[in-house]
Design a protein around this motif. Structure first.
Motif, PDB file in Angstrom:
ATOM      1  N   GLY A   1      60.970  38.327  25.611  1.00 28.28           N
ATOM      2  CA  GLY A   1      61.407  38.726  24.280  1.00 28.28           C
ATOM      3  C   GLY A   1      60.236  39.553  23.543  1.00 28.28           C
ATOM      4  O   GLY A   1      60.492  39.755  22.206  1.00 28.28           O
ATOM      5  N   PHE A   2      59.153  39.877  24.098  1.00 26.22           N
ATOM      6  CA  PHE A   2      58.069  40.270  22.983  1.00 26.22           C
ATOM      7  C   PHE A   2      57.304  41.715  24.011  1.00 26.22           C
ATOM      8  O   PHE A   2      57.037  41.376  25.169  1.00 26.22           O
ATOM      9  N   VAL A   3      56.400  42.383  23.219  1.00 25.92           N
ATOM     10  CA  VAL A   3      55.456  43.296  24.219  1.00 25.92           C
ATOM     11  C   VAL A   3      54.235  43.189  23.063  1.00 25.92           C
ATOM     12  O   VAL A   3      54.516  43.298  21.768  1.00 25.92           O
ATOM     13  N   THR A   4      53.007  43.165  23.615  1.00 21.00           N
ATOM     14  CA  THR A   4      51.934  43.454  22.941  1.00 21.00           C
ATOM     15  C   THR A   4      50.966  44.515  23.840  1.00 21.00           C
ATOM     16  O   THR A   4      51.307  44.442  25.041  1.00 21.00           O
ATOM     17  N   PRO A   5      50.169  45.614  23.150  1.00 22.86           N
ATOM     18  CA  PRO A   5      49.477  46.450  24.016  1.00 22.86           C
ATOM     19  C   PRO A   5      48.642  45.720  25.005  1.00 22.86           C
ATOM     20  O   PRO A   5      48.573  46.162  26.303  1.00 22.86           O
ATOM     21  N   GLU A   6      47.957  44.392  24.498  1.00 21.62           N
ATOM     22  CA  GLU A   6      47.115  43.761  25.326  1.00 21.62           C
ATOM     23  C   GLU A   6      47.730  43.212  26.746  1.00 21.62           C
ATOM     24  O   GLU A   6      47.288  43.246  27.611  1.00 21.62           O
ATOM     25  N   SER A   7      48.857  42.260  26.182  1.00 20.52           N
ATOM     26  CA  SER A   7      49.450  41.551  27.353  1.00 20.52           C
ATOM     27  C   SER A   7      50.402  42.332  28.084  1.00 20.52           C
ATOM     28  O   SER A   7      50.390  42.123  29.388  1.00 20.52           O
ATOM     29  N   SER A   8      50.856  43.373  27.683  1.00 21.90           N
ATOM     30  CA  SER A   8      51.886  44.190  28.610  1.00 21.90           C
ATOM     31  C   SER A   8      51.178  45.134  29.632  1.00 21.90           C
ATOM     32  O   SER A   8      51.524  45.613  30.706  1.00 21.90           O
ATOM     33  N   PHE A   9      49.860  45.409  29.027  1.00 21.26           N
ATOM     34  CA  PHE A   9      48.806  46.379  30.116  1.00 21.26           C
ATOM     35  C   PHE A   9      47.767  45.575  30.677  1.00 21.26           C
ATOM     36  O   PHE A   9      46.827  46.024  30.974  1.00 21.26           O
ATOM     37  N   SER A  10      48.025  44.259  30.580  1.00 25.25           N
ATOM     38  CA  SER A  10      46.844  43.309  30.751  1.00 25.25           C
ATOM     39  C   SER A  10      46.307  43.710  32.393  1.00 25.25           C
ATOM     40  O   SER A  10      47.321  43.959  33.345  1.00 25.25           O
ATOM     41  N   ALA A  11      45.059  43.608  32.763  1.00 29.09           N
ATOM     42  CA  ALA A  11      44.516  43.841  33.940  1.00 29.09           C
ATOM     43  C   ALA A  11      45.000  42.929  35.070  1.00 29.09           C
ATOM     44  O   ALA A  11      44.865  43.210  36.346  1.00 29.09           O
ATOM     45  N   ASP A  12      45.652  41.551  34.669  1.00 27.39           N
ATOM     46  CA  ASP A  12      46.157  41.060  35.592  1.00 27.39           C
ATOM     47  C   ASP A  12      47.058  41.559  36.362  1.00 27.39           C
ATOM     48  O   ASP A  12      47.099  41.209  37.672  1.00 27.39           O
ATOM     49  N   TYR A  13      47.971  42.563  35.925  1.00 23.58           N
ATOM     50  CA  TYR A  13      48.962  42.984  36.839  1.00 23.58           C
ATOM     51  C   TYR A  13      48.514  43.899  37.853  1.00 23.58           C
ATOM     52  O   TYR A  13      49.180  44.670  38.713  1.00 23.58           O
ATOM     53  N   ILE A  14      46.858  44.529  37.813  1.00 23.13           N
ATOM     54  CA  ILE A  14      46.424  45.132  38.905  1.00 23.13           C
ATOM     55  C   ILE A  14      45.878  44.032  39.828  1.00 23.13           C
ATOM     56  O   ILE A  14      46.069  44.229  40.927  1.00 23.13           O
ATOM     57  N   LEU A  15      44.907  43.337  39.411  1.00 20.31           N
ATOM     58  CA  LEU A  15      44.292  42.521  40.119  1.00 20.31           C
ATOM     59  C   LEU A  15      44.949  41.407  41.060  1.00 20.31           C
ATOM     60  O   LEU A  15      44.771  41.080  42.271  1.00 20.31           O
ATOM     61  N   LEU A  16      45.840  40.864  40.411  1.00 13.84           N
ATOM     62  CA  LEU A  16      46.744  39.775  41.014  1.00 13.84           C
ATOM     63  C   LEU A  16      47.344  40.462  42.396  1.00 13.84           C
ATOM     64  O   LEU A  16      47.402  39.720  43.265  1.00 13.84           O
ATOM     65  N   PRO A  17      48.417  41.333  42.069  1.00 16.09           N
ATOM     66  CA  PRO A  17      49.053  41.665  43.147  1.00 16.09           C
ATOM     67  C   PRO A  17      48.234  42.329  44.347  1.00 16.09           C
ATOM     68  O   PRO A  17      48.677  42.167  45.567  1.00 16.09           O
ATOM     69  N   ILE A  18      47.198  42.825  43.998  1.00 14.91           N
ATOM     70  CA  ILE A  18      46.314  43.427  45.058  1.00 14.91           C
ATOM     71  C   ILE A  18      45.827  42.137  45.940  1.00 14.91           C
ATOM     72  O   ILE A  18      45.803  41.963  47.254  1.00 14.91           O
ATOM     73  N   ALA A  19      45.334  41.005  45.144  1.00 14.96           N
ATOM     74  CA  ALA A  19      44.960  39.708  45.671  1.00 14.96           C
ATOM     75  C   ALA A  19      45.785  39.152  46.591  1.00 14.96           C
ATOM     76  O   ALA A  19      45.661  38.708  47.780  1.00 14.96           O
ATOM     77  N   MET A  20      47.096  39.168  46.045  1.00 16.18           N
ATOM     78  CA  MET A  20      48.310  38.503  46.736  1.00 16.18           C
ATOM     79  C   MET A  20      48.662  39.301  48.025  1.00 16.18           C
ATOM     80  O   MET A  20      48.880  38.799  48.963  1.00 16.18           O
ATOM     81  N   ALA A  21      48.557  40.712  47.859  1.00 15.68           N
ATOM     82  CA  ALA A  21      48.988  41.596  49.008  1.00 15.68           C
ATOM     83  C   ALA A  21      47.898  41.326  50.081  1.00 15.68           C
ATOM     84  O   ALA A  21      48.167  41.078  51.444  1.00 15.68           O
ATOM     85  N   LEU A  22      46.676  41.324  49.803  1.00 18.69           N
ATOM     86  CA  LEU A  22      45.485  41.291  50.624  1.00 18.69           C
ATOM     87  C   LEU A  22      45.717  39.779  51.495  1.00 18.69           C
ATOM     88  O   LEU A  22      45.349  40.087  52.724  1.00 18.69           O
ATOM     89  N   LEU A  23      45.747  38.835  50.637  1.00 16.93           N
ATOM     90  CA  LEU A  23      45.893  37.610  51.263  1.00 16.93           C
ATOM     91  C   LEU A  23      46.956  37.608  52.313  1.00 16.93           C
ATOM     92  O   LEU A  23      46.848  36.889  53.490  1.00 16.93           O
ATOM     93  N   GLY A  24      48.321  37.857  51.978  1.00 17.13           N
ATOM     94  CA  GLY A  24      49.316  38.001  52.923  1.00 17.13           C
ATOM     95  C   GLY A  24      49.209  38.624  54.068  1.00 17.13           C
ATOM     96  O   GLY A  24      49.518  38.376  55.231  1.00 17.13           O
ATOM     97  N   GLY A  25      48.918  39.823  53.786  1.00 20.63           N
ATOM     98  CA  GLY A  25      48.574  40.938  54.810  1.00 20.63           C
ATOM     99  C   GLY A  25      49.037  42.428  54.243  1.00 20.63           C
ATOM    100  O   GLY A  25      50.267  42.170  53.866  1.00 20.63           O
TER     101      GLY A  25
END
Lengths: 233, 309
Positions: free
Chosen positions: B223-247
């Motif tokens: 129900g909300f958006v903010t520039p900082e939370s919506s463009f958070s670097a988490d959305y870059i780093l975590l998916p990469i870490a997850m894909a690397l871990l799984g393969g």
């Protein structure tokens, strides 16, 4: 079939091909010359990996000088490059399937093309499920040629197919080539002039970006310059 | 026989996934929603990686999707569902235009440019207060499905399944040949008749649309958006870490990696707040050093070794 009219190619300021012309009909043609003569550059120009500064390349009556590489492949020129010619992470079967998958006129004839290629190189059928990167050098070369043949090309270009292979496999390869030219036109560049002269009909000698000599294979075998410079007798 | 069991297993997992809200509590459901959102990002990142193109654009496209969906609803009065599709479309168009501009360069140039998309849009959004709500962000008058947790969960699950199905299609059709060929050897790919540029632009646009829709779903369920939370670097780093871990280079790897790391992160958050980020870092280093193939790759090579020996 393929006609090259006065092309000039440069790498930066380096003039690599100088006003070079040649023709291939329904035959096997050899392209000989020392390292740095421009053999691979000529091939790259044909399949448009580099663009010539001047001149035309005509394939089947159509000017392909400025066409993109993938459209040239679809028109019927298949290439077996000098090295790293496979997709090592795919199996033998997948490599072959890929050879036909993007060529419109063979897309739906994969089975038929596979039979043709397996006929030529039975070892590929035995190793269907193996990863391409795990095969020996000779088998990889055969697979690369097989993949090119899957496209049912009108013209097959082989860039130094003997490179890095043991002599017995080299002669086997050229025997296959001699058989292949009954079906399609072949352009082969080689430093191993002795072996390749056995399987081509005609040959060009390329030196410093220019055609130094052009003759039938029989005449080239007895040409004093070829004997002295390439056959080493 | 193995195939037969495989399908039964998939059916059981699917059933457990769909019925999850009926046997799990609200807290578990909210974790599941987050994990599924990351699943979409991890799979779509991997889909493009299969062509050898490394993207850092997930946060940017996620943020673009989040804002697109919220603004479509607030400014144009679109329904929540329509605004999520709109978010996908906006991300698709942005990625296609960017791809046409930079995918001729590829590799490093492409990676850096994707990193910039997020920054550019974040700065525009921060400063265009009258339209976007500026630094404070924007709040939706109502959450999708009036906040019904079960329906929200199914919406996220549906998007994750869409990503999985697309990923499987990418592996089973000749797109697989095109992507693997481009990754392995561009010259041979071209001379096999593959239009490299066309495939890269299409794949980049499709995976970006998935990331945009993930942003849209996230914004509509929270129900909300903010520039900082919506463009958070988490959305870059975590998916990469997850894909690397799984393969990487497959559908199963990112799924396994996301579930493991996503659940682990929630667990760690309870005991060492923010410490989960350290754990992510350590995991990435360990994977790169000791098992670059990821979990799926290690298991597969064990199976192959057993079959051979």
């Amino acid at each position: 079939m393929l006609e090259i009219n006065g092309i000039d190619c440069y790498y930066g300021k380096l003039h690599v091909l100088r006003n070079l012309s040649f023709k291939i009909g329904d035959e096997a043609v050899g392209l000989f010359g020392p390292n740095g003569a421009g053999k691979t550059t000529l091939i790259n120009a044909i399949i448009s990996l580099i663009k010539p500064a001047a001149g035309d390349i005509i394939f089947d009556g159509e000017n392909i000088t400025t066409s993109e590489t993938h459209t040239i492949a679809k028109k019927g020129i298949a290439l077996v490059p000098q090295e790293r010619e496979l997709f090592p992470e795919m199996t033998v079967y997948e490599n072959l399937e890929l050879g036909a998958a993007f060529i419109p006129h063979v897309k739906n004839r994969t089975a038929e093309r596979l039979e043709f290629v397996y006929n030529f190189f039975p070892v590929l059928k035995e190793r269907e499920k193996q990863h391409a990167g795990t095969m020996s050098g000779g088998q990889q070369r055969m697979l690369a040629i097989g993949r090119a043949l899957m496209a049912d090309p009108k013209l097959l270009i082989l860039d130094e197919p003997s490179l890095g292979l043991q002599p017995s496999i080299v002669s086997e390869l050229f025997e296959k080539l001699a058989e292949m030219k009954k079906h399609i036109s072949v352009l082969v560049t080689e430093q191993n002039v002795r072996e390749s002269l056995k399987s081509v009909d005609r040959g060009y000698v390329l030196e410093n970006g220019e055609i130094a000599l052009e003759d039938t294979a029989e005449n080239l075998k007895s040409n004093p310059h070829v004997i002295k410079a390439y056959l080493g007798i | 026989m193995i195939k037969y069991w495989k399908y039964i297993l998939i059916a059981i997992i699917l059933l457990l996934g769909v019925l999850f809200p009926f046997y799990a509590g609200a807290y578990q459901q909210s974790i599941a929603r987050t994990v599924l959102i990351y699943l979409v990002l991890a799979i779509s990142w991997d889909m493009l990686l299969r062509s050898g193109q490394l993207s850092f654009g997930m946060a940017g496209l996620f943020g673009i999707g989040s804002y697109a969906s919220v603004l479509l609803l607030l400014r144009l009065g679109a329904s929540p569902m329509l605004s999520i599709l709109g978010a996908g479309l906006v991300a698709f168009v942005v990625a296609a235009l960017l791809g046409i501009l930079v995918l001729r360069l590829r590799a490093m140039y492409f990676a850096i440019t994707t990193l910039a998309i997020g920054e550019i849009f974040r700065i525009i959004i921060r400063n265009w207060s009258s339209f976007t709500g500026g630094p404070e962000g924007a709040i939706l008058p109502n959450i999708i499905f009036d906040g019904d947790p079960v329906l929200s969960y199914w919406l996220v699950l549906g998007l994750a399944l869409l990503a999985i199905v697309l990923s499987v299609i990418f592996q089973k059709t000749r797109i697989y040949f095109a992507l693997t060929a481009i990754r392995n050897n561009e010259v041979v790919a071209k001379s096999s008749g593959i239009n490299i540029f066309k495939y890269l632009v299409i794949v980049f646009a499709i995976t970006s649309a998935l990331q945009g829709m993930a942003g849209g779903v996230f914004a509509q369920t929270y129900g909300f958006v903010t520039p900082e939370s919506s463009f958070s670097a988490d959305y870059i780093l975590l998916p990469i870490a997850m894909a690397l871990l799984g393969g990487i280079y497959g559908t199963l790897g990112p799924i396994i990696g996301t579930v493991l790391l996503g659940v682990l992160a929630e667990y760690l958050k309870l005991y060492i707040p923010y410490g989960h980020l350290i754990v992510y870092g350590i995991i990435i280093i360990c994977i790169i050093m000791f098992m670059p193939q990821g979990i799926v790759g290690v298991v597969r090579s064990k199976i192959i070794r057993r079959e051979v020996g």
